[in-house]
Design a protein around this motif. Sequence first.
Motif, short mmCIF file in Angstrom:
data_model
loop_
_atom_site.label_atom_id
_atom_site.label_comp_id
_atom_site.label_asym_id
_atom_site.label_seq_id
_atom_site.Cartn_x
_atom_site.Cartn_y
_atom_site.Cartn_z
N LEU A 226 0.84 -1.19 0.00
CA LEU A 226 0.00 0.00 0.00
C LEU A 226 0.88 1.24 0.00
CD1 LEU A 226 -2.63 -1.02 2.70
CD2 LEU A 226 -2.88 -1.20 0.21
N ASP A 227 0.28 2.38 -0.41
CA ASP A 227 1.00 3.64 -0.38
C ASP A 227 0.64 4.48 0.83
OD1 ASP A 227 2.29 3.14 -2.77
OD2 ASP A 227 0.69 4.01 -3.98
N VAL A 228 -0.29 4.00 1.65
CA VAL A 228 -0.76 4.80 2.78
C VAL A 228 -0.71 3.97 4.06
CG1 VAL A 228 -2.25 6.22 1.35
CG2 VAL A 228 -3.18 4.15 2.38
N GLY A 229 -0.72 4.67 5.18
CA GLY A 229 -0.72 3.99 6.46
C GLY A 229 -1.13 4.97 7.54
N GLY A 230 -0.68 4.70 8.77
CA GLY A 230 -1.08 5.53 9.89
C GLY A 230 -0.12 6.66 10.20
N ASP A 231 1.07 6.69 9.60
CA ASP A 231 2.02 7.78 9.79
C ASP A 231 1.81 8.84 8.72
OD1 ASP A 231 2.97 6.18 11.77
OD2 ASP A 231 5.04 6.12 11.06
N PHE A 232 2.18 10.07 9.05
CA PHE A 232 2.03 11.15 8.07
C PHE A 232 3.04 12.25 8.36
CE2 PHE A 232 -0.61 12.26 11.66
CZ PHE A 232 -0.40 13.62 11.84
N TYR A 233 3.30 13.06 7.37
CA TYR A 233 4.05 14.30 7.53
C TYR A 233 3.48 15.32 6.57
CZ TYR A 233 6.54 12.81 3.32
OH TYR A 233 6.85 12.39 2.05
N ASP A 234 3.73 16.58 6.85
CA ASP A 234 3.21 17.62 5.97
C ASP A 234 3.98 18.91 6.22
OD1 ASP A 234 1.50 18.24 3.89
OD2 ASP A 234 -0.28 17.55 4.96
N VAL A 235 3.96 19.80 5.25
CA VAL A 235 4.60 21.11 5.36
C VAL A 235 3.65 22.13 4.76
CG1 VAL A 235 6.59 22.54 4.76
CG2 VAL A 235 6.89 20.07 5.15
N GLY A 247 3.36 12.84 12.34
CA GLY A 247 2.50 12.22 13.34
C GLY A 247 2.24 10.76 13.07
N ASP A 248 1.50 10.15 14.00
CA ASP A 248 1.25 8.71 13.97
C ASP A 248 -0.13 8.45 14.57
OD1 ASP A 248 1.32 5.98 14.03
OD2 ASP A 248 2.98 5.82 15.46
N VAL A 249 -0.97 7.73 13.82
CA VAL A 249 -2.29 7.34 14.30
C VAL A 249 -2.17 5.99 15.00
CG1 VAL A 249 -4.62 6.69 13.57
CG2 VAL A 249 -3.48 8.64 12.52
N SER A 250 -2.88 5.84 16.12
CA SER A 250 -2.72 4.63 16.94
C SER A 250 -3.26 3.37 16.28
CB SER A 250 -3.41 4.82 18.30
OG SER A 250 -4.81 4.98 18.13
N GLY A 251 -4.26 3.49 15.42
CA GLY A 251 -4.86 2.31 14.80
C GLY A 251 -4.06 1.79 13.62
N LYS A 252 -4.65 0.82 12.93
CA LYS A 252 -4.00 0.21 11.78
C LYS A 252 -4.96 0.15 10.61
CE LYS A 252 -0.30 -0.82 14.16
NZ LYS A 252 0.96 -0.09 13.94
#
Length: 430
Positions: A226-235, A247-252
Amino acid sequence: MAVDQTVSYQSTDPAAELRVGDQLIEDVRTALSGSLNLRRTALRLLTMIRPRLADWGMVVLPGDRPGSLTLVGGDDAGFHAVISTAAIADHELSRLLRTGGTELRHVMMDADAEVDLGGMIPHPRLAAEAATMRPADLLAVGLTARGATIGALVMIRSEGRGFDARDVTVAERVATSAALALDSARLYEERGRIASVLQSSLRPPTLPDVDGARLAARYRPAAEHLDVGGDFYDVHGRGDDWLLTIGDVSGKGVEAAALTGRTRQSIRTACHFDRRPEIVLGALNTVLFDEHTKDFVTVVCARMRRDADGRFVVDVAAAGHPPPIVLRRDGRVETVGVSGTAVGMVARVEYRPATVALESGDTMLMFTDGVDEATGPDGMYGVDRLLALLPRYAGADPEVLCEAIEQDVLEYLDGRQHDDIALLAVTCGD
């Protein structure tokens, strides 16, 4: 083409209907079952009915865009065309698509055959092909599945071979079987397009150009297909005022990816009004807590502003997330002293920022726990291991730094499963 008769057929003798064309109907059902490509399913249907049921055929399908139709058929198996539903508003085909019925036309050829055929075959190339067949009969059957007419099957038999009532019954039964397979393929493709659009909106963004700084990032989801998950970054930002987030989302899984999207959008909206990290985190906490989500989100926000000397003054606030690390140009490493409660857990949280300055050649690294909590043969990778790695990359380009960290973590994992991994680094200086 002069039309001497238009007939709408209903079922005749039920016993005869069951017997006639049973083999063709079964062949069509078998051939189309399990096919999830809409155009390929339509082409397979046309192959199955020629010449047993018709000498020429065309399938009308919903288009990819609202208000459009796709025409598949003719002599060229690869041909298809997209037309507007508005363009056929006054055509017989439009009426058939509204009613889902059956129409049989006994015809005679004349000089205007192509023009007249256009009422049911609204494409000049296909109408011209149909005219060369010297059609005796044109039979059009609505394709109805799950209570809605999704398209039509248009068939022609050549001169001397017309459709009788029994043939019409067979065609209707073929259309019934085909419609369900075509609709299943349509729904599959439609859901695939929706998933693709959503996935595109959730993918890590392209980093902007920031005057006086270089940015780099790495992202490796736990599910690598997959190309997506629970972690993210942005500017976000402009000019000399930027907000960096990771950041990081607790779920999966899919639920985590959906929460990731909502989190990123909430941050983007909040920073339009106030880029102070503590304010952005407070707004995000309110939004997620009010949603009563079962998951929480850890985030670091860093507001980066350039001063008159070319340095970047960075205000940092954290919500349950590993704090950033500053790698100085001379190899010294410093952990930014920030901490706070993860967002979405309690109604009101006060986040306290810390301030650091980045001189030319200094780098600030932000990362998710997929780095320090990566589990290898000796336990977790750990922040201490990361701090020990960084000095050798002092003064390096942030892209080189992120690549080196990712590679070191993967080597430490030694093929073991891992959590989502995200890295975001900014280096002061062009």
